[in-house]
Design an enzyme around this catalytic site. Sequence first.
Site, PDB file in Angstrom:
ATOM      1  N   ASP A  77       0.842  -1.198   0.000  1.00  0.00           N
ATOM      2  CA  ASP A  77       0.000   0.000   0.000  1.00  0.00           C
ATOM      3  C   ASP A  77       0.878   1.250   0.000  1.00  0.00           C
ATOM      4  OD1 ASP A  77      -2.350   1.417  -0.054  1.00  0.00           O
ATOM      5  OD2 ASP A  77      -2.688   1.331   2.109  1.00  0.00           O
TER       6      ASP A  77
ATOM      7  N   LYS B 257       2.712   3.219  -5.921  1.00  0.00           N
ATOM      8  CA  LYS B 257       2.173   2.214  -6.833  1.00  0.00           C
ATOM      9  C   LYS B 257       3.226   1.715  -7.825  1.00  0.00           C
ATOM     10  CE  LYS B 257      -1.120   3.240  -4.333  1.00  0.00           C
ATOM     11  NZ  LYS B 257      -1.153   2.528  -3.050  1.00  0.00           N
TER      12      LYS B 257
ATOM     13  N   GLU C 199     -11.196   4.222  -1.151  1.00  0.00           N
ATOM     14  CA  GLU C 199     -11.548   4.574   0.215  1.00  0.00           C
ATOM     15  C   GLU C 199     -12.452   5.806   0.315  1.00  0.00           C
ATOM     16  OE1 GLU C 199      -7.002   5.001  -0.402  1.00  0.00           O
ATOM     17  OE2 GLU C 199      -8.569   3.535  -0.820  1.00  0.00           O
TER      18      GLU C 199
ATOM     19  N   ASP D 132      -3.275  -3.122  -2.402  1.00  0.00           N
ATOM     20  CA  ASP D 132      -4.369  -2.149  -2.406  1.00  0.00           C
ATOM     21  C   ASP D 132      -4.243  -1.220  -3.620  1.00  0.00           C
ATOM     22  OD1 ASP D 132      -6.591  -0.718  -1.600  1.00  0.00           O
ATOM     23  OD2 ASP D 132      -5.478   0.547  -0.194  1.00  0.00           O
ATOM     24  N   ASN D 133      -5.367  -0.568  -3.948  1.00  0.00           N
ATOM     25  CA  ASN D 133      -5.401   0.458  -5.011  1.00  0.00           C
ATOM     26  C   ASN D 133      -4.948  -0.061  -6.365  1.00  0.00           C
ATOM     27  OD1 ASN D 133      -4.191   2.537  -2.427  1.00  0.00           O
ATOM     28  ND2 ASN D 133      -6.262   2.695  -3.236  1.00  0.00           N
TER      29      ASN D 133
END
Length: 265
Positions: free
Chosen positions: A192, A195, A250, A220-221
């Site tokens: 997280d 990226k 989120e 995540d993401n």
Amino acid sequence: MMWLTLLYSITGGAALLYALYRWLIPAVVQYHAGLALIWHDVIVERILDTVTQSTRPQRILGAVQQNATRGDPRSVVRAIDQYCRNQEWAMNVGDEKGCILDSVVSEVNPATVLELGTYCGYSTVRIASLLPPHAKLITLEFNPEFAVIARQVIAWAGLEDKIQLVEGASGDLIPKMKEQFGVETFDLVFLDHWKDRYLPDTKLMEECGLLRKGSVLLADNVICPGTPDYLEFVRSSPRYESQYFKSHLEYTKVEDGLEKSVFLG
């Protein structure tokens, strides 16, 4: 009469600006990824930083200290979620994806966990609160200002004994895990952070022998902001078995999700 008209104009303009800032624009950007990130993570953050003479992480810490019970990790999580849903958006994994994170942690029941990207300690607390006794969670944070806040959030949750927060770049720290931190392999890795580091850090963990057969990577993401090179790698590599959990960015309605990848050796 002119002054009264001017006063009405100023009052009406101020009310319109407040409505735009507080309700209308946030409602619109709920459904648009690019606009949501620009609005919350650039415009609003800068406005509040200027007005309050504080930073977003400091404001999150204040919400924890005001609304969470010392020594109660779940109350810390709730306090941050409540603040981020009702007051100010932040890049935590969030409550919706947080439930997916919880289920994976509970399923894996890891003894050793690596978290890449601590930020304010939200997911750190969320993970650590579910770990079995004597489990070890190492979380890496590049930004020293974030690390200062995260340590206080972790302490408020009463989880200092389970968590080792290390400041520095993931690319520098991952190769030191065995010698410096006494970890042979990780049962669970939560990605997280930046990226563009997901893929190189995954390959680095492979090279350093930090993944065993059955190690789980949870990223995540992967849709927003997105990690296309990482997704292509774990989904096409015969060394991984991957599963996508659809969710939302989120505290918004923008599509996002988590990618769970089991290392097959």
